[in-house]
Write a protein that holds these residues in place. Structure first.
Motif, PDB file in Angstrom:
ATOM      1  N   LYS A 376       0.837  -1.203   0.000  1.00  0.00           N
ATOM      2  CA  LYS A 376       0.000   0.000   0.000  1.00  0.00           C
ATOM      3  C   LYS A 376       0.873   1.254   0.000  1.00  0.00           C
ATOM      4  N   PHE A 377       0.550   2.176  -0.910  1.00  0.00           N
ATOM      5  CA  PHE A 377       1.198   3.485  -0.899  1.00  0.00           C
ATOM      6  C   PHE A 377       0.245   4.560  -0.395  1.00  0.00           C
ATOM      7  N   ALA A 378      -1.015   4.189  -0.150  1.00  0.00           N
ATOM      8  CA  ALA A 378      -2.030   5.133   0.316  1.00  0.00           C
ATOM      9  C   ALA A 378      -3.036   4.375   1.165  1.00  0.00           C
ATOM     10  N   LYS A 379      -3.926   5.106   1.811  1.00  0.00           N
ATOM     11  CA  LYS A 379      -4.946   4.472   2.633  1.00  0.00           C
ATOM     12  C   LYS A 379      -5.869   3.649   1.749  1.00  0.00           C
ATOM     13  N   ALA A 380      -6.004   2.361   2.053  1.00  0.00           N
ATOM     14  CA  ALA A 380      -6.823   1.449   1.255  1.00  0.00           C
ATOM     15  C   ALA A 380      -7.483   0.450   2.200  1.00  0.00           C
ATOM     16  N   THR A 381      -8.799   0.579   2.384  1.00  0.00           N
ATOM     17  CA  THR A 381      -9.521  -0.290   3.306  1.00  0.00           C
ATOM     18  C   THR A 381     -10.238  -1.434   2.607  1.00  0.00           C
ATOM     19  N   TRP A 382     -10.227  -1.454   1.283  1.00  0.00           N
ATOM     20  CA  TRP A 382     -10.955  -2.490   0.546  1.00  0.00           C
ATOM     21  C   TRP A 382     -10.270  -3.847   0.639  1.00  0.00           C
ATOM     22  N   ALA A 383      -8.960  -3.858   0.922  1.00  0.00           N
ATOM     23  CA  ALA A 383      -8.196  -5.107   1.029  1.00  0.00           C
ATOM     24  C   ALA A 383      -7.116  -4.928   2.080  1.00  0.00           C
ATOM     25  N   SER A 384      -6.776  -6.029   2.761  1.00  0.00           N
ATOM     26  CA  SER A 384      -5.749  -5.947   3.796  1.00  0.00           C
ATOM     27  C   SER A 384      -4.351  -5.988   3.203  1.00  0.00           C
ATOM     28  N   HIS A 385      -4.158  -6.834   2.174  1.00  0.00           N
ATOM     29  CA  HIS A 385      -2.839  -6.982   1.559  1.00  0.00           C
ATOM     30  C   HIS A 385      -2.986  -7.769   0.265  1.00  0.00           C
ATOM     31  N   VAL A 386      -1.899  -7.902  -0.463  1.00  0.00           N
ATOM     32  CA  VAL A 386      -1.852  -8.749  -1.648  1.00  0.00           C
ATOM     33  C   VAL A 386      -1.011  -9.975  -1.318  1.00  0.00           C
ATOM     34  N   ASP A 387      -1.567 -11.147  -1.561  1.00  0.00           N
ATOM     35  CA  ASP A 387      -0.855 -12.406  -1.342  1.00  0.00           C
ATOM     36  C   ASP A 387       0.148 -12.588  -2.478  1.00  0.00           C
ATOM     37  N   LEU A 388       1.436 -12.516  -2.177  1.00  0.00           N
ATOM     38  CA  LEU A 388       2.449 -12.585  -3.225  1.00  0.00           C
ATOM     39  C   LEU A 388       2.544 -13.969  -3.858  1.00  0.00           C
ATOM     40  N   LYS A 389       2.060 -14.990  -3.180  1.00  0.00           N
ATOM     41  CA  LYS A 389       2.084 -16.332  -3.772  1.00  0.00           C
ATOM     42  C   LYS A 389       1.021 -16.474  -4.856  1.00  0.00           C
ATOM     43  N   THR A 390      -0.155 -15.966  -4.584  1.00  0.00           N
ATOM     44  CA  THR A 390      -1.242 -16.081  -5.561  1.00  0.00           C
ATOM     45  C   THR A 390      -1.355 -14.853  -6.447  1.00  0.00           C
ATOM     46  N   GLY A 391      -0.780 -13.726  -5.982  1.00  0.00           N
ATOM     47  CA  GLY A 391      -0.907 -12.470  -6.704  1.00  0.00           C
ATOM     48  C   GLY A 391      -2.239 -11.793  -6.500  1.00  0.00           C
ATOM     49  N   ARG A 392      -3.085 -12.321  -5.611  1.00  0.00           N
ATOM     50  CA  ARG A 392      -4.439 -11.808  -5.449  1.00  0.00           C
ATOM     51  C   ARG A 392      -4.563 -10.971  -4.175  1.00  0.00           C
ATOM     52  N   PRO A 393      -5.402  -9.935  -4.209  1.00  0.00           N
ATOM     53  CA  PRO A 393      -5.658  -9.162  -3.000  1.00  0.00           C
ATOM     54  C   PRO A 393      -6.527  -9.956  -2.034  1.00  0.00           C
ATOM     55  N   VAL A 394      -6.347  -9.694  -0.745  1.00  0.00           N
ATOM     56  CA  VAL A 394      -7.201 -10.269   0.289  1.00  0.00           C
ATOM     57  C   VAL A 394      -8.220  -9.199   0.661  1.00  0.00           C
ATOM     58  N   GLU A 395      -9.445  -9.349   0.144  1.00  0.00           N
ATOM     59  CA  GLU A 395     -10.459  -8.310   0.275  1.00  0.00           C
ATOM     60  C   GLU A 395     -11.053  -8.256   1.681  1.00  0.00           C
ATOM     61  N   ASN A 396     -11.466  -7.039   2.055  1.00  0.00           N
ATOM     62  CA  ASN A 396     -12.250  -6.823   3.262  1.00  0.00           C
ATOM     63  C   ASN A 396     -13.711  -7.093   2.906  1.00  0.00           C
ATOM     64  N   PRO A 397     -14.355  -8.102   3.495  1.00  0.00           N
ATOM     65  CA  PRO A 397     -15.739  -8.436   3.109  1.00  0.00           C
ATOM     66  C   PRO A 397     -16.708  -7.269   3.232  1.00  0.00           C
ATOM     67  N   GLU A 398     -16.499  -6.391   4.215  1.00  0.00           N
ATOM     68  CA  GLU A 398     -17.409  -5.271   4.405  1.00  0.00           C
ATOM     69  C   GLU A 398     -17.306  -4.241   3.284  1.00  0.00           C
ATOM     70  N   ALA A 399     -16.205  -4.271   2.549  1.00  0.00           N
ATOM     71  CA  ALA A 399     -16.042  -3.324   1.444  1.00  0.00           C
ATOM     72  C   ALA A 399     -16.767  -3.767   0.186  1.00  0.00           C
ATOM     73  N   ASP A 400     -17.292  -4.996   0.194  1.00  0.00           N
ATOM     74  CA  ASP A 400     -18.033  -5.503  -0.960  1.00  0.00           C
ATOM     75  C   ASP A 400     -19.447  -4.930  -0.922  1.00  0.00           C
ATOM     76  N   TRP A 401     -19.558  -3.664  -1.283  1.00  0.00           N
ATOM     77  CA  TRP A 401     -20.776  -2.883  -1.081  1.00  0.00           C
ATOM     78  C   TRP A 401     -21.969  -3.406  -1.872  1.00  0.00           C
ATOM     79  N   ALA A 402     -21.719  -4.111  -2.953  1.00  0.00           N
ATOM     80  CA  ALA A 402     -22.832  -4.612  -3.772  1.00  0.00           C
ATOM     81  C   ALA A 402     -23.579  -5.749  -3.087  1.00  0.00           C
ATOM     82  N   ASN A 403     -22.958  -6.353  -2.064  1.00  0.00           N
ATOM     83  CA  ASN A 403     -23.560  -7.516  -1.416  1.00  0.00           C
ATOM     84  C   ASN A 403     -23.880  -7.281   0.052  1.00  0.00           C
TER      85      ASN A 403
END
Length: 711
Positions: A376-403
């Protein structure tokens, strides 16, 4: 090895320049105005550092100038050499090109000016005559980010989708190609073209308004289309256009996405590696934003929010990295892409770097697409981090506003932690300089939206609706802040940061003189020391500056130029910043040199007198209806809840004569000035409701001023 050789040359020559106070000796240039640029000349750009031959200066898009006559010691002596007034006071985003004694710079509505880079004198001008009501088809104003030059031609992507080749000496058109022939959809072109191997490459915009994204290459001599790469799948009733589209289709669900177009527009960033012969493109958000509406059973939705590597000669897919799988926040990956060679864990790596909207800084192996780092280079609450093994972000479930049922405040919002404003990499400091934002959004789902045609916004959420009382509005706008960030891409850490009170500040230039230049939203042009971020120079630009500066050298003198002027962003940004920062919109090219003595005209005074508004005759129900209609149809240009900007009229200040013809204005009376008709989507009672809401907001402002006067 090209990067290693280039770096060694840059460091050695820059050090020599700093020691002697002299810049590099430019290679002999072709005749004035000839623009005889080819691949070899761009690849060897460091041999003629006095030019700026491509939008990022070089194919690697580092936006670093090897010129060093302007240094940390003498930058205080920079003064205005000349200024040039652009035609339209809005959407000033272009990076100028300077080559063979001519500067090429664009303004709003894709108007191109060729200037003498020493004096600012106009040599010729080309107006592509974009229809002034075409602005309704775009998300973010009628901007143009610049041109490309190649073998005597200047290539301009016009806002209405035309790609135009002009003679570099005269400005006369040589050929015109329509790159967006589907006029039932709201395609626009705002990005700067790139030229690779005799092919001029351009993408497009319009994802919010329901288009299917693609990038295409055209023959520089004839304008004939040579290849086309779609970024998202199309109508499933037809076979996929390529293996890449077949692969992408498997990551989308439901049968609704293609009706919305799908999005994925390539509206800005590209970079090119001549050794690998790979073209890298940044792909934008989905249409609509709401992934539950777009792809109800999930899926990554390739190639949304992705960096995609293509074979430059054929457009064939090679690899991709998706920064935000299944994007639902408008986290485009169209932000500036930089190529460089870094030493990571003791090994030299040819890398690609990007700081997209989502707030993570990515370092990727540019041959394979393998993720090497993401922090992270800035404030980002949608995900906690990026998993470098999978390359995928680990999303914050509460940020999934559509659901979720309740509105969700998420950092960053669609303005992004970094938007289109270019960043810069210095091979001397090994730092990346990022124009960063802290800009949240309150996301609320509308899972029932349907595609309603050209010119309509399709987000899968209600339109922006700002608080109306002044105190609450001030508190909300206080959440939005900007900064210039110096970032170490190897250590993935902040080195220094210069905070700003506003977001949407300008693009960045770094130089071998140890400097970083940036304009600001509140109307300044600044220089910092590249190593520590000390502010060394600060001048008034008399308008907001959001474009990126360049530097060039002619006759042994180094110049720094920036296109200054407001526009090109959400009115939430424009209204908040232009009002608080008290800067108007005055579009100019500003050029500085050591000892420059020119002056700018005094800023044009902004209207402060509030005309007496008409009587308010509507009841509460009509006002509520008008507010919803205004925010849905008017707010994206004139400002949510009528909090207007300095670019387009703040409707609370309408004069009595405008109130009298209000219905005619919405019916197209001012179409030649850029105000389109809305009578295809509004009824006469709708127009009355909108008018009454605007009158109500004018009375609100009158009351606020009266209360302030008694305090």
């Amino acid at each position: 090895m090209r990067d290693s050789v280039r770096l060694a040359c840059v460091v050695a020559c820059a050090s020599m320049s700093l020691a002697t106070g002299q810049g590099w000796t430019a290679a002999p240039a072709p005749a004035t105005g000839s623009a005889q640029v080819d691949a070899k000349r761009i690849i060897d750009a460091d041999r003629e550092p006095g030019s700026w031959m491509s939008t990022g200066r070089t194919y690697d898009e580092q936006r670093f100038s090897p010129l060093a006559k302007i240094t940390t010691r003498n930058v205080k002596d920079l003064g205005l050499a000349w200024s040039y007034r652009l035609d339209v006071d809005r959407a000033t985003e272009a990076t100028p090109i300077v080559v063979d004694g001519v500067m090429y710079v664009t303004g709003a509505f894709s108007i191109l000016s060729a200037l003498d880079p020493v004096t600012g004198a106009e040599l010729w001008k080309f107006d592509p005559k974009v229809s002034r009501d075409k602005g309704r088809d775009g998300c973010c104003d009628v901007a143009n980010r610049g041109v490309a030059v190649w073998k005597g031609k200047v290539f301009l992507g016009a806002y209405d989708g035309r790609l135009i080749a002009l003679d570099s000496k005269s400005g006369k058109p040589l050929w015109v190609t329509d790159t967006t022939p589907d006029k039932t959809r709201s395609y626009t072109v705002t990005g700067a073209p790139r030229v690779v191997n005799g092919k001029v490459i351009i993408g497009n915009g319009g994802a919010e308004l329901g288009v299917r994204g693609f990038v295409a290459a055209y023959d520089t001599d004839t304008g004939k289309q040579l290849w086309k790469f779609f970024t998202v799948p199309g109508d499933p009733r037809y076979p996929p256009e390529s293996e890449a589209m077949k692969r992408a289709k498997a990551t989308w669900t439901g049968d609704n996405f293609w009706k919305f177009g799908g999005g994925g527009t390539v509206w800005d960033s590209m970079a090119y590696d001549p050794d690998l012969d790979l073209l890298y493109i940044g792909v934008g958000n989905g249409s609509p934003w709401n992934r539950k509406l777009r792809s109800p059973d999930g899926g990554d939705n390739l190639f949304l929010s992705s960096i995609v590597a293509l074979k430059a000669n054929t457009g064939e897919y090679v690899w991709h990295y998706q920064t935000t799988p299944g994007d639902t926040w408008d986290y485009t990956a169209t932000q500036h892409i930089i190529l460089a060679e870094l030493t990571i864990k003791g090994q030299p790596r040819k890398v690609l770097m990007q700081a997209p909207k989502n707030g993570f800084f990515y370092v990727i192996d540019r041959a394979s697409g393998k993720l090497l780092g993401a922090d992270k280079f800035a404030k980002a609450t949608w995900a906690s981090h990026v998993d470098l093994k999978t390359g995928r972000p680990v999303e914050n479930p509460e940020a999934d506003w559509a659901n979720v049922k309740e509105p969700q405040l998420v950092y960053p919002g669609p303005i992004g932690a970094h938007n289109w404003q270019p960043m810069s990499f210095s091979p001397l400091t090994r730092l990346v300089y990022i124009p960063s934002n802290e800009a949240p959004a309150l996301y609320t789902p509308n899972n029932e939206q349907r595609f309603t045609g050209r010119g309509a916004w399709h987000l899968g959420m209600p339109p922006v609706d700002l608080p109306e009382d002044a105190k609450t509005l001030k508190d909300v706008l206080g959440l939005f802040k900007g900064s210039l960030l110096a970032w170490d891409p190897v250590a993935q850490r902040e080195v220094w940061r210069q905070p700003y009170p506003y977001i949407n500040n300008g693009g960045v230039l770094s130089t071998a003189g140890g400097l970083v230049f940036q304009g600001t939203a509140d109307g300044r042009f600044l220089a910092y020391s590249a190593d520590k971020g000390s502010r060394l120079w600060d001048v008034a630009a008399n308008t907001g500056v959001i474009a990126a500066p360049i530097s060039y050298e002619i006759g042994g003198e180094q110049y720094v130029t920036v296109a200054a002027g407001w526009g090109g962003g959400a009115p939430l940004v424009l209204g908040a910043v232009s009002s608080s920062g008290d800067v108007g919109s005055e579009a100019r090219v500003l050029t500085y040199k050591l000892g420059g003595k020119a002056t700018l005209p005094a800023p044009r005074p902004r209207p402060t007198a509030l005309p007496e508004p008409p009587a308010l005759t509507a009841d509460a129900a009509m006002i509520d209806k008008g507010r919803a209609l205004y925010n849905g149809h008017c707010g994206m240009c004139h400002g949510p809840s009528t909090v207007g900007s300095s670019v387009l009229p703040d409707l609370r200040y309408l004069t009595p004569d405008k109130h009298q013809i209000f219905a005619g204005i919405l019916a197209g009376a001012f179409a030649p000035q850029g105000m389109p008709s809305f009578m295809d989507v509004l009824t006469a009672p709708d127009v009355d409701a909108i008018h009454q809401y605007i009158i109500k907001r004018a009375h609100d402002l009158k009351k606020e001023r009266a209360e302030e006067a008694t305090r």
